[in-house]
Design an enzyme around this catalytic site. Structure first.
Site, PDB file in Angstrom:
ATOM      1  N   HIS A 365      -5.991   8.261  -8.778  1.00 42.32           N
ATOM      2  CA  HIS A 365      -5.134   7.087  -8.567  1.00 42.32           C
ATOM      3  C   HIS A 365      -3.692   7.419  -8.224  1.00 42.32           C
ATOM      4  O   HIS A 365      -2.852   6.518  -8.172  1.00 42.32           O
ATOM      5  CB  HIS A 365      -5.113   6.206  -9.817  1.00 42.32           C
ATOM      6  CG  HIS A 365      -6.422   5.548 -10.106  1.00 42.32           C
ATOM      7  ND1 HIS A 365      -6.738   4.293  -9.637  1.00 42.32           N
ATOM      8  CD2 HIS A 365      -7.484   5.977 -10.801  1.00 42.32           C
ATOM      9  CE1 HIS A 365      -7.954   3.970 -10.065  1.00 42.32           C
ATOM     10  NE2 HIS A 365      -8.428   4.981 -10.766  1.00 42.32           N
ATOM     11  N   LYS A 556       6.457  -4.967 -10.658  1.00 37.62           N
ATOM     12  CA  LYS A 556       5.623  -3.779 -10.819  1.00 37.62           C
ATOM     13  C   LYS A 556       6.390  -2.800 -11.692  1.00 37.62           C
ATOM     14  O   LYS A 556       7.564  -3.040 -11.991  1.00 37.62           O
ATOM     15  CB  LYS A 556       5.291  -3.131  -9.471  1.00 37.62           C
ATOM     16  CG  LYS A 556       6.521  -2.951  -8.555  1.00 37.62           C
ATOM     17  CD  LYS A 556       6.163  -2.331  -7.212  1.00 37.62           C
ATOM     18  CE  LYS A 556       5.710  -3.325  -6.185  1.00 37.62           C
ATOM     19  NZ  LYS A 556       4.360  -3.167  -5.701  1.00 37.62           N
ATOM     20  N   ARG A 557       5.735  -1.708 -12.100  1.00 35.18           N
ATOM     21  CA  ARG A 557       6.472  -0.690 -12.854  1.00 35.18           C
ATOM     22  C   ARG A 557       7.713  -0.257 -12.064  1.00 35.18           C
ATOM     23  O   ARG A 557       7.691  -0.215 -10.834  1.00 35.18           O
ATOM     24  CB  ARG A 557       5.572   0.532 -13.098  1.00 35.18           C
ATOM     25  CG  ARG A 557       4.535   0.320 -14.176  1.00 35.18           C
ATOM     26  CD  ARG A 557       5.147   0.094 -15.519  1.00 35.18           C
ATOM     27  NE  ARG A 557       5.724   1.302 -16.048  1.00 35.18           N
ATOM     28  CZ  ARG A 557       5.285   1.955 -17.116  1.00 35.18           C
ATOM     29  NH1 ARG A 557       4.254   1.501 -17.794  1.00 35.18           N
ATOM     30  NH2 ARG A 557       5.874   3.056 -17.532  1.00 35.18           N
ATOM     31  N   LYS A 562       8.767   3.373  -5.736  1.00 31.65           N
ATOM     32  CA  LYS A 562       8.482   1.974  -5.396  1.00 31.65           C
ATOM     33  C   LYS A 562       9.722   1.279  -4.803  1.00 31.65           C
ATOM     34  O   LYS A 562       9.652   0.185  -4.274  1.00 31.65           O
ATOM     35  CB  LYS A 562       7.982   1.216  -6.625  1.00 31.65           C
ATOM     36  CG  LYS A 562       6.626   1.733  -7.130  1.00 31.65           C
ATOM     37  CD  LYS A 562       6.180   1.002  -8.376  1.00 31.65           C
ATOM     38  CE  LYS A 562       4.940   1.607  -9.029  1.00 31.65           C
ATOM     39  NZ  LYS A 562       3.673   1.153  -8.433  1.00 31.65           N
ATOM     40  N   THR A 664      -2.148  -3.085  -5.920  1.00 29.69           N
ATOM     41  CA  THR A 664      -3.080  -4.209  -6.030  1.00 29.69           C
ATOM     42  C   THR A 664      -2.296  -5.512  -6.132  1.00 29.69           C
ATOM     43  O   THR A 664      -2.820  -6.577  -5.798  1.00 29.69           O
ATOM     44  CB  THR A 664      -4.015  -4.063  -7.260  1.00 29.69           C
ATOM     45  OG1 THR A 664      -3.216  -3.678  -8.376  1.00 29.69           O
ATOM     46  CG2 THR A 664      -5.084  -3.029  -7.022  1.00 29.69           C
ATOM     47  N   LYS A 668      -2.801  -9.519  -4.589  1.00 29.91           N
ATOM     48  CA  LYS A 668      -2.691 -10.769  -5.361  1.00 29.91           C
ATOM     49  C   LYS A 668      -1.748 -11.751  -4.668  1.00 29.91           C
ATOM     50  O   LYS A 668      -2.019 -12.953  -4.587  1.00 29.91           O
ATOM     51  CB  LYS A 668      -2.198 -10.472  -6.785  1.00 29.91           C
ATOM     52  CG  LYS A 668      -3.200  -9.671  -7.593  1.00 29.91           C
ATOM     53  CD  LYS A 668      -2.596  -9.030  -8.840  1.00 29.91           C
ATOM     54  CE  LYS A 668      -3.510  -7.907  -9.321  1.00 29.91           C
ATOM     55  NZ  LYS A 668      -2.884  -7.001 -10.283  1.00 29.91           N
TER      56      LYS A 668
HETATM   57  C1  26V Z   1      -0.286   9.070 -15.690  1.00 36.62           C
HETATM   58  C2  26V Z   1       0.159   9.292 -16.960  1.00 36.62           C
HETATM   59  C3  26V Z   1       0.689  10.614 -17.259  1.00 36.62           C
HETATM   60  C4  26V Z   1       1.066  10.836 -18.658  1.00 36.62           C
HETATM   61  C5  26V Z   1       1.366   9.676 -19.519  1.00 36.62           C
HETATM   62  C6  26V Z   1       0.594   8.431 -19.275  1.00 36.62           C
HETATM   63  C7  26V Z   1       0.099   8.267 -17.909  1.00 36.62           C
HETATM   64  C8  26V Z   1      -0.429   7.058 -17.543  1.00 36.62           C
HETATM   65  C9  26V Z   1      -0.871   6.853 -16.268  1.00 36.62           C
HETATM   66  C10 26V Z   1      -0.795   7.841 -15.335  1.00 36.62           C
HETATM   67  C11 26V Z   1      -1.290   7.660 -13.955  1.00 36.62           C
HETATM   68  C12 26V Z   1      -0.957   6.379 -13.412  1.00 36.62           C
HETATM   69  C13 26V Z   1      -1.654   6.226 -12.134  1.00 36.62           C
HETATM   70  C14 26V Z   1      -1.632   4.816 -11.634  1.00 36.62           C
HETATM   71  O1  26V Z   1      -1.409   3.860 -12.358  1.00 36.62           O
HETATM   72  N1  26V Z   1      -1.894   4.691 -10.383  1.00 36.62           N
HETATM   73  C15 26V Z   1      -1.932   3.408  -9.748  1.00 36.62           C
HETATM   74  O2  26V Z   1      -3.298   3.034  -9.668  1.00 36.62           O
HETATM   75  C16 26V Z   1      -3.484   1.788  -9.032  1.00 36.62           C
HETATM   76  C17 26V Z   1      -4.950   1.466  -9.096  1.00 36.62           C
HETATM   77  O3  26V Z   1      -5.670   2.344  -8.308  1.00 36.62           O
HETATM   78  C18 26V Z   1      -2.953   1.835  -7.616  1.00 36.62           C
HETATM   79  O4  26V Z   1      -3.091   0.563  -7.043  1.00 36.62           O
HETATM   80  C19 26V Z   1      -1.490   2.244  -7.605  1.00 36.62           C
HETATM   81  O5  26V Z   1      -1.038   2.408  -6.286  1.00 36.62           O
HETATM   82  C20 26V Z   1      -1.315   3.534  -8.378  1.00 36.62           C
HETATM   83  O6  26V Z   1       0.046   3.861  -8.511  1.00 36.62           O
END
Ligand code: 26V
Length: 826
Positions: A365, A556-557, A562, A664, A668
């Site tokens: 992701h 968004k975050r 972004k 996503t 929406k």
């Molecule tokens: C990484 C980490 C690293 C350490 C601490 C906690 C943590 C939590 C999440 C992540 C990875 C986040 C990846 C993510 O959210 N990707 C998003 O996924 C969406 C669904 O596929 C996508 O639409 C977004 O573009 C993408 O940024």
């Protein structure tokens, strides 16, 4: 068990006649209240229990259906789920909306008025967690025998408060009151071992391993129903909670180690205390590592328990189960399944590997290198010594295979190894996931291409057939039917209700694009939604905006890639123009932001501070006569998105090309008739292909141009000198115009832009401004704007998560839907 049980009639069917009596029953016997003493929360609880009864009946039926059919099952492993509120969603998906309305009418209770009493579960950070929630909805709606696994964090993503313009994190106590949607299943509690040593012994000359762990934590499952839309299917989301076994502590306690016993208990139970609120940097790394193993270990044991009910031959496992890894986080699963098969089930290594590597699928992701997890070998040595041995063994065999495929190429072995040697010895978890999976997929076309060409090219070259794309989607149930009921009704009036489960049906709306009455109704709905948003803005921020303003939204975050920063720089630019009395006709423009920053992500937090400071200055400047308003709504969450998105005119999807895996939110907004201003990144590109170039506003460098820029000694300070618009905006910030009593606080932001501008904000700035200018012109023409908005809705069929899930089921999982047998007519 006594057969008479079956004769007792406890059936709950959705009948408006009985709903009122269920409700009153719960109010009386669960809360001990009557209509005089009941609080709103009591009423919410009684309503929710009433709904739950109706779910449980179907839940039991679904379990029976799956048990009788013994189908291949999907196990979806995700560390995050952003479910949002379930109350309304469950009623709608049950198809009980009308019955509840009518049934409760005689009591004078309108269920919709109580939906906001639910504390939403927010067990995720952002896109990845919400995607998992949309997928659960689609899997249930498509009759797929699927189980979601996750962690039951006691504290979900933090609550964001704003204090003097800064983000402050507060604990999210979502479990403070009863969580009516969960059921504790103590009977399926599992042990999870950590630490200790591995003994080696031999039987008939074969080396065997016995892991003697040093401590054990229990995983207690809590099940939540996942209600399919209109099909009577209720799947399960099983969330694990960590508990230290009493008996374990008692031993220590009896030996006089009371303090140790208690601290061990506390330590063990911290495993599911908090969700990691950091998707950029990793803090508390070791705890997160243990959390991941805890999650995986519980889930794999549960999957195996289920498998054993139906078969005792593990060669059948890949025919009965497929485990989808939602990002790299649960990839220790690969070594855990190997450990169980080899050490506990006594299966030889080769067969165990054949079974394991046929059972997993891995979805990536993000390409941000910091989120591709690598765990120090030390962590394994301390907590999972047997897994380390297994990973080393897997690696040796894997590299052997690679060296045969690429003779003489030593560098490729180093690059593909599961072990990174320098600067610190680490296990590359993504590599483990790839070698253990039959399928590796990205989440949009461009993202899947980047994976193949940039992130894991060696793996792609070696195993080209393993790589595929599954463009993300969103569930139309929550994101249109529930969030925008008026638009949903209008659509249904015109084309019937089939679109809810077949979003491609929206295409039929195209014949209404020039229908004046339809366009008018469409606009009216947007206007009503805007009123609700204006209300929310006032409530949450105190800022009064006009109901008929243009709502330009980025939610968004908060992350540099972004580019919320580029958005606010544009706002500052507009503000400068207004102050110079340039003529800005037209409606008020509201620039709305919302989103959380990782607590340790300094730049992201400063961007929030800048937005808030700019908002304060602009919103209070009488000179500009309310022409623009800037709003940052604190504590963004799913339920807030449900109010904001249906009211939005312009959806900001402006990441640096190549950085947003999919997005996503972009889907929406378009589904709710907002027009996108976006870069050629992630799913924006596919949205453009669907809605047509005339119905989306794209700008900026594309991925190849960004690459060229990066290689060409990009000098943002030169752009600053040459481009008066950039200069003016940056100078204004640097002059402390927005930080009057906080001199210099935005220097780090400006310095980072001027010296590096990692995300090419200056490079894209002119193009972004021009694009906004064009949008404003277009907005002035109500007729063509409405037409474009309607076409966006009509052409969003592809972006249903039902389509995405069908593709996963057919191409990766090889899992078929299960339908109840039709009752024979007598
Ligand atoms: C990484 C980490 C690293 C350490 C601490 C906690 C943590 C939590 C999440 C992540 C990875 C986040 C990846 C993510 O959210 N990707 C998003 O996924 C969406 C669904 O596929 C996508 O639409 C977004 O573009 C993408 O940024």
């Amino acid at each position: 068990m006594n057969p008479n049980w079956d004769n007792i009639d406890s059936q709950v069917t959705i009948q408006q006649e009985s709903i009122a009596s269920f409700f009153v029953h719960y109010l009386k016997f669960f809360s001990g209240k009557d209509r005089h003493s009941a609080s709103e929360l009591d009423i919410y609880n009684a309503l929710a229990y009433t709904i739950r009864d109706h779910i449980i009946e179907k839940w039991l039926e679904t379990k029976k259906l799956y048990n009788n059919n013994e189908p291949k099952r999907v196990y979806y492993l995700s560390m995050e789920y952003l479910l949002g509120r379930l109350f309304t969603n469950n009623i709608i998906n049950l198809g009980a909306d009308e019955q509840f309305k009518k049934g409760l009418k005689k009591l004078g209770v309108n269920w919709e008025d109580f939906s906001t009493w639910e504390r939403e579960s927010a067990l995720g950070n952002g896109g990845l967690g919400r995607l998992a929630a949309c997928f659960l909805d689609s899997m249930a709606t498509l009759n797929l025998p699927a189980v979601g696994y996750g962690l039951r964090y006691e504290y979900g993503i933090f609550r964001q408060d704003i204090c003097q313009g800064y983000q402050v994190e507060e604990p999210d106590e979502w479990l403070k009151f009863d969580n009516i949607w969960e059921m504790k299943r103590v009977e399926h509690t599992v042990p999870v071992h950590f630490g200790g040593e591995v003994e080696v012994y031999h039987i008939d000359g074969v080396e065997k391993h016995n892991w003697c762990p040093s401590y054990t934590v229990l995983g207690i499952p809590y099940d939540m129903p996942v209600v399919g839309y209109g099909n009577n299917i209720i799947n399960t989301l099983r969330l694990w909670s960590a508990k230290v076994s009493e008996e374990f502590n008692l031993q220590d306690f009896n030996q006089g180690n009371y303090i140790d016993a208690v601290s061990e208990k506390v330590e063990g139970e911290t495993l599911t205390k908090v969700l990691y609120p950091d998707d950029r940097t990793e803090s508390g790394r070791e705890l997160r590592f243990r959390q991941q193993y805890f999650f995986v270990c519980c889930s794999i044991q549960d999957i195996i328990r289920k498998f054993k009910k139906e078969s005792n031959d593990f060669r059948d496992f890949p025919k009965k189960a497929v485990i989808q890894l939602n990002d790299t986080h649960p990839s220790i699963s690969v070594s855990e399944l190997m450990r169980i098969l080899v050490d506990e089930e006594d299966i030889n290594w080769d067969l165990a590997w054949e079974i394991t590597s046929k059972s997993f699928g891995y979805t990536n992701h993000t390409i941000l290198p910091e989120a591709l997890e690598k765990w120090p070998v030390e962590f394994f040595q301390r907590h999972l010594p047997r897994h380390l041995q297994i990973i080393y063994e897997l690696n040796q065999r894997f590299l052997q295979k690679i060296s045969v495929m690429h003779p003489g190429d030593n560098d490729i072995l180093r690059r593909m190894s599961l072990v990174e040697e320098y600067p610190q010895k680490k296990i590359r978890m993504a590599h483990l996931a790839i070698i253990g999976s039959t399928s590796v997929n990205g989440v949009s076309e461009i993202h899947s291409e980047i994976l193949k060409s940039q992130v894991m090219p060696d793996f792609y070259k070696s195993f080209p057939n393993r790589f595929n794309n599954k463009t993300n989607g969103i569930t139309p149930r929550r994101w249109l039917l529930q969030a925008n009921p008026d638009l949903a009704d209008l659509i249904t009036q015109k084309i019937g209700k089939d679109w809810v489960c077949d979003l491609s049906k929206l295409k039929q709306l195209e014949k209404y694009v020039d229908d004046k009455a339809f366009s008018k109704q469409f606009r009216k709905i947007k206007a009503t939604n805007k009123e609700k948003l204006a209300q929310l803005i006032k409530e949450k921020t105190g800022v009064v905006v006009k109901n008929d303003a243009i709502f330009d939204v980025q939610i968004k975050r908060i992350h540099e890639y972004k580019r919320q920063l580029m958005n606010i720089l544009h706002v500052i630019h507009l503000y400068c123009e207004l102050r110079e009395n340039k003529d800005h006709k037209g409606p008020q423009r509201v620039f709305l932001f919302a989103g959380k920053a990782a607590p340790g992500y300094y730049m992201a937090k400063m961007i929030i501070k800048l937005i808030l400071n700019v908002a304060k200055v602009i919103n209070n400047d009488e000179l500009i006569n309310d022409k623009i308003k800037v709003v940052f709504i604190p504590n963004y969450k799913v339920s807030m998105a449900e109010v904001i998105i249906p009211a939005t005119d312009i959806s900001e999807q402006i990441s640096t090309a190549g950085k947003e895996a999919s997005g996503t939110g972009n889907m929406k907004f378009a589904l709710n008739g907002a027009l996108t201003i976006g870069t050629l990144d992630g799913a924006n590109i596919e949205i453009m292909n669907e809605v047509g170039k005339d119905n989306i506003f794209t700008f900026g460098l594309d991925i190849d141009e960004i690459k060229t820029k990066r290689q060409s000694n990009y000098q943002p300070n030169e752009l600053y000198e040459q481009n008066p618009k950039i200069k003016k905006v940056v100078d204004l910030i640097q002059s402390n115009f927005f930080s009057f009593n906080e001199s210099g606080i935005f220097d780090p932001i400006c310095n980072s832009l001027l010296s590096e501008d990692q995300y090419f904000i200056f490079a894209d700035f002119d193009s972004y401004l021009d694009c906004h200018e064009k949008i404003l012109q277009e907005y002035r023409n109500e007729k063509t704007w409405t037409k474009k908005a309607i076409l966006n809705v009509a052409r969003m069929g592809k972006f249903s998560s039902d389509r995405t899930i069908k593709e996963y089921a057919e191409d990766i999982w090889k899992v078929s839907p299960v339908f109840p047998k039709k009752a024979k007519k007598s």
